[in-house]
Write a protein that holds these residues in place. Structure first.
Motif, PDB file in Angstrom:
ATOM      1  N   ASP A  21       0.861  -1.171   0.000  1.00  0.00           N
ATOM      2  CA  ASP A  21       0.000   0.000   0.000  1.00  0.00           C
ATOM      3  C   ASP A  21       0.904   1.229   0.000  1.00  0.00           C
ATOM      4  OD1 ASP A  21      -2.846   0.661   0.219  1.00  0.00           O
ATOM      5  OD2 ASP A  21      -2.222   1.722   2.030  1.00  0.00           O
ATOM      6  N   THR A  22       0.964   1.908  -1.128  1.00  0.00           N
ATOM      7  CA  THR A  22       1.853   3.073  -1.193  1.00  0.00           C
ATOM      8  C   THR A  22       1.441   3.970  -2.343  1.00  0.00           C
ATOM      9  OG1 THR A  22       4.184   3.755  -1.124  1.00  0.00           O
ATOM     10  CG2 THR A  22       3.637   1.980  -2.633  1.00  0.00           C
ATOM     11  N   GLU A  23       2.252   4.987  -2.566  1.00  0.00           N
ATOM     12  CA  GLU A  23       1.908   5.993  -3.563  1.00  0.00           C
ATOM     13  C   GLU A  23       3.182   6.442  -4.259  1.00  0.00           C
ATOM     14  OE1 GLU A  23      -0.272  10.291  -3.369  1.00  0.00           O
ATOM     15  OE2 GLU A  23      -0.507   8.912  -1.692  1.00  0.00           O
ATOM     16  N   PHE A  24       3.106   6.681  -5.558  1.00  0.00           N
ATOM     17  CA  PHE A  24       4.232   7.283  -6.284  1.00  0.00           C
ATOM     18  C   PHE A  24       3.789   8.712  -6.648  1.00  0.00           C
ATOM     19  CE2 PHE A  24       5.460   2.890  -8.335  1.00  0.00           C
ATOM     20  CZ  PHE A  24       5.872   2.421  -7.100  1.00  0.00           C
ATOM     21  N   PRO A  25       4.181   9.718  -5.864  1.00  0.00           N
ATOM     22  CA  PRO A  25       3.689  11.072  -6.129  1.00  0.00           C
ATOM     23  C   PRO A  25       4.432  11.747  -7.288  1.00  0.00           C
ATOM     24  CG  PRO A  25       4.546  10.850  -3.879  1.00  0.00           C
ATOM     25  CD  PRO A  25       4.992   9.662  -4.639  1.00  0.00           C
ATOM     26  N   ALA A  26       3.751  12.639  -7.983  1.00  0.00           N
ATOM     27  CA  ALA A  26       4.373  13.425  -9.047  1.00  0.00           C
ATOM     28  C   ALA A  26       5.550  14.199  -8.456  1.00  0.00           C
ATOM     29  CB  ALA A  26       3.352  14.395  -9.645  1.00  0.00           C
ATOM     30  N   GLY A  27       6.582  14.373  -9.252  1.00  0.00           N
ATOM     31  CA  GLY A  27       7.706  15.209  -8.843  1.00  0.00           C
ATOM     32  C   GLY A  27       8.638  14.585  -7.832  1.00  0.00           C
ATOM     33  N   SER A  28       8.563  13.243  -7.659  1.00  0.00           N
ATOM     34  CA  SER A  28       9.429  12.625  -6.652  1.00  0.00           C
ATOM     35  C   SER A  28      10.352  11.590  -7.281  1.00  0.00           C
ATOM     36  CB  SER A  28       8.586  11.961  -5.561  1.00  0.00           C
ATOM     37  OG  SER A  28       7.761  10.987  -6.140  1.00  0.00           O
ATOM     38  N   LEU A  29      11.448  11.328  -6.605  1.00  0.00           N
ATOM     39  CA  LEU A  29      12.303  10.212  -7.000  1.00  0.00           C
ATOM     40  C   LEU A  29      12.308   9.226  -5.840  1.00  0.00           C
ATOM     41  CD1 LEU A  29      15.605  10.287  -8.954  1.00  0.00           C
ATOM     42  CD2 LEU A  29      15.178   8.575  -7.195  1.00  0.00           C
ATOM     43  N   LEU A  30      11.698   8.087  -6.071  1.00  0.00           N
ATOM     44  CA  LEU A  30      11.542   7.095  -5.014  1.00  0.00           C
ATOM     45  C   LEU A  30      12.449   5.908  -5.273  1.00  0.00           C
ATOM     46  CD1 LEU A  30       7.696   6.703  -4.604  1.00  0.00           C
ATOM     47  CD2 LEU A  30       9.265   8.166  -3.339  1.00  0.00           C
ATOM     48  N   ALA A  31      13.040   5.399  -4.203  1.00  0.00           N
ATOM     49  CA  ALA A  31      13.792   4.159  -4.308  1.00  0.00           C
ATOM     50  C   ALA A  31      12.961   3.044  -3.694  1.00  0.00           C
ATOM     51  CB  ALA A  31      15.110   4.292  -3.561  1.00  0.00           C
ATOM     52  N   VAL A  32      12.989   1.880  -4.332  1.00  0.00           N
ATOM     53  CA  VAL A  32      12.407   0.674  -3.739  1.00  0.00           C
ATOM     54  C   VAL A  32      13.574  -0.276  -3.531  1.00  0.00           C
ATOM     55  CG1 VAL A  32      10.808  -1.245  -4.029  1.00  0.00           C
ATOM     56  CG2 VAL A  32      10.217   1.013  -4.941  1.00  0.00           C
ATOM     57  N   VAL A  33      13.949  -0.484  -2.282  1.00  0.00           N
ATOM     58  CA  VAL A  33      15.106  -1.325  -2.020  1.00  0.00           C
ATOM     59  C   VAL A  33      14.670  -2.617  -1.337  1.00  0.00           C
ATOM     60  CG1 VAL A  33      16.678   0.651  -1.858  1.00  0.00           C
ATOM     61  CG2 VAL A  33      15.655  -0.270   0.211  1.00  0.00           C
ATOM     62  N   ARG A 180      19.106  15.628 -13.950  1.00  0.00           N
ATOM     63  CA  ARG A 180      18.787  16.544 -15.054  1.00  0.00           C
ATOM     64  C   ARG A 180      17.321  16.402 -15.460  1.00  0.00           C
ATOM     65  NH1 ARG A 180      22.467  14.621 -18.453  1.00  0.00           N
ATOM     66  NH2 ARG A 180      24.171  15.478 -17.270  1.00  0.00           N
ATOM     67  N   LEU A 181      16.863  15.167 -15.496  1.00  0.00           N
ATOM     68  CA  LEU A 181      15.457  14.922 -15.844  1.00  0.00           C
ATOM     69  C   LEU A 181      14.540  15.689 -14.902  1.00  0.00           C
ATOM     70  CD1 LEU A 181      13.140  13.383 -17.272  1.00  0.00           C
ATOM     71  CD2 LEU A 181      13.518  11.505 -15.662  1.00  0.00           C
ATOM     72  N   ARG A 182      14.869  15.646 -13.614  1.00  0.00           N
ATOM     73  CA  ARG A 182      14.003  16.309 -12.632  1.00  0.00           C
ATOM     74  C   ARG A 182      14.096  17.822 -12.726  1.00  0.00           C
ATOM     75  NH1 ARG A 182      14.639  14.124  -7.005  1.00  0.00           N
ATOM     76  NH2 ARG A 182      12.445  14.688  -6.816  1.00  0.00           N
ATOM     77  N   GLU A 183      15.267  18.306 -13.112  1.00  0.00           N
ATOM     78  CA  GLU A 183      15.391  19.764 -13.304  1.00  0.00           C
ATOM     79  C   GLU A 183      14.546  20.210 -14.491  1.00  0.00           C
ATOM     80  OE1 GLU A 183      19.949  19.855 -11.822  1.00  0.00           O
ATOM     81  OE2 GLU A 183      19.539  20.551 -13.864  1.00  0.00           O
ATOM     82  N   MET A 184      14.534  19.355 -15.534  1.00  0.00           N
ATOM     83  CA  MET A 184      13.811  19.746 -16.753  1.00  0.00           C
ATOM     84  C   MET A 184      12.319  19.537 -16.615  1.00  0.00           C
ATOM     85  SD  MET A 184      16.429  18.161 -19.583  1.00  0.00           S
ATOM     86  CE  MET A 184      15.363  18.442 -20.960  1.00  0.00           C
ATOM     87  N   ASP A 185      11.931  18.638 -15.715  1.00  0.00           N
ATOM     88  CA  ASP A 185      10.525  18.266 -15.600  1.00  0.00           C
ATOM     89  C   ASP A 185      10.184  18.070 -14.120  1.00  0.00           C
ATOM     90  OD1 ASP A 185       8.048  17.124 -15.653  1.00  0.00           O
ATOM     91  OD2 ASP A 185       8.486  15.751 -17.298  1.00  0.00           O
TER      92      ASP A 185
END
Ligand SMILES: Nc1ncnc2c1ncn2[C@@H]1O[C@H](COP(=O)(O)OP(=O)(O)OP(=O)(O)O)[C@@H](O)[C@H]1O
Length: 224
Positions: A21-33, A180-185
């Motif tokens: 049960d979780t969420e991947f929010p816009a604008g975030s970088l999430l790690a799944v370890v 860079r991806l996150r800076e651009m988007d």
């Protein structure tokens, strides 16, 4: 943006995801370890629609994805770079990158625009584009697979163990590309799985830990 509502999944009769049960929010970088076999790949495959759910649901912008097949999820802007990254050997790298968008029947100008953006995010792609998909080293293949995931993944990019086996220089370039991806988007969400969390350094905003198919105790239900 993407919500995972208490999903469980089985492979060969064995439960490999348990009420995630979780969420991947816009604008975030999430790690799944998690260790090998913890269920990281299965979780990404479930999001892509490549793994049937035993229970629970996945929704994107409030829409239940149950009836949306994998290619339909790509059409929603979800890109996926599997661990085995398969490039078609008889195609050039550029053709491999264009392929997901060709399959989606996107207009040529839109595909060109996405390719330009992918090269801006991952500059090493430029020299690779004319090369055969068969002529890449393992590390170069991972870079090309990132480019291909970006071609479809305008909203959500799922990267399965991208840092495994990457030489340190390539790993650092890969990390730079994600920054860079996150800076651009600022709206894109990137999810990276990894069994060795130290390879991720300070890249993730939040980290989810999977243990034998379950989110580790104390894990935030929604990572922000
Ligand atoms: N094709 C398969 N047949 C049987 N069991 C499988 C299959 N694929 C995965 N599994 C099992 O499902 C569980 C989760 O596997 P998964 O590949 O999702 O783990 P992972 O965390 O991605 O591992 P890794 O870091 O090794 O890639 C493991 O116990 C694995 O043995």
């Amino acid at each position: 943006m993407l919500k995972i509502n208490r999903i469980s999944a089985r492979i060969a009769g064995i439960t490999v995801l348990r009420k995630i049960d979780t969420e991947f929010p816009a604008g975030s970088l999430l790690a799944v370890v998690g260790r090998n076999g913890a269920g990281k790949t299965t979780l990404l495959r479930a999001v892509m629609g490549l793994m049937p759910l035993q229970e629970g649901s996945i929704s994107f912008d409030g829409r239940d994805l149950a009836s949306v097949p994998a290619h339909g999820r790509a059409a929603l802007g979800i890109g996926y770079a599997p661990e085995d990254r398969v490039m078609f050997p008889t195609f050039t790298v550029e053709e491999n990158l264009r392929l997901p968008c060709d399959v989606l029947k996107l207009p040529r100008a839109e595909i060109d625009r996405r390719l330009e953006k992918a090269v801006a995010v991952v500059p090493q792609l430029k020299d690779m584009l004319p090369r055969s998909g068969a002529a890449l080293s393992g590390g170069q293949g991972k870079i090309a697979a990132l480019g291909r995931a970006l071609m479809a993944g305008t909203r959500l990019v799922l990267l399965d163990e991208p840092f495994q086996g990457l030489a340190p220089v390539l790993a650092s370039q890969y990390g730079e590309s994600l920054r860079r991806l996150r800076e651009m988007d600022s709206e894109v969400c990137v999810v990276v799985t990894e069994s060795n969390r130290s390879l991720l350094r300070d890249l993730p905003d939040a980290t989810l830990t999977l243990e034998r198919g379950e989110l580790a105790v104390g894990e935030p239900a929604a990572a922000h």
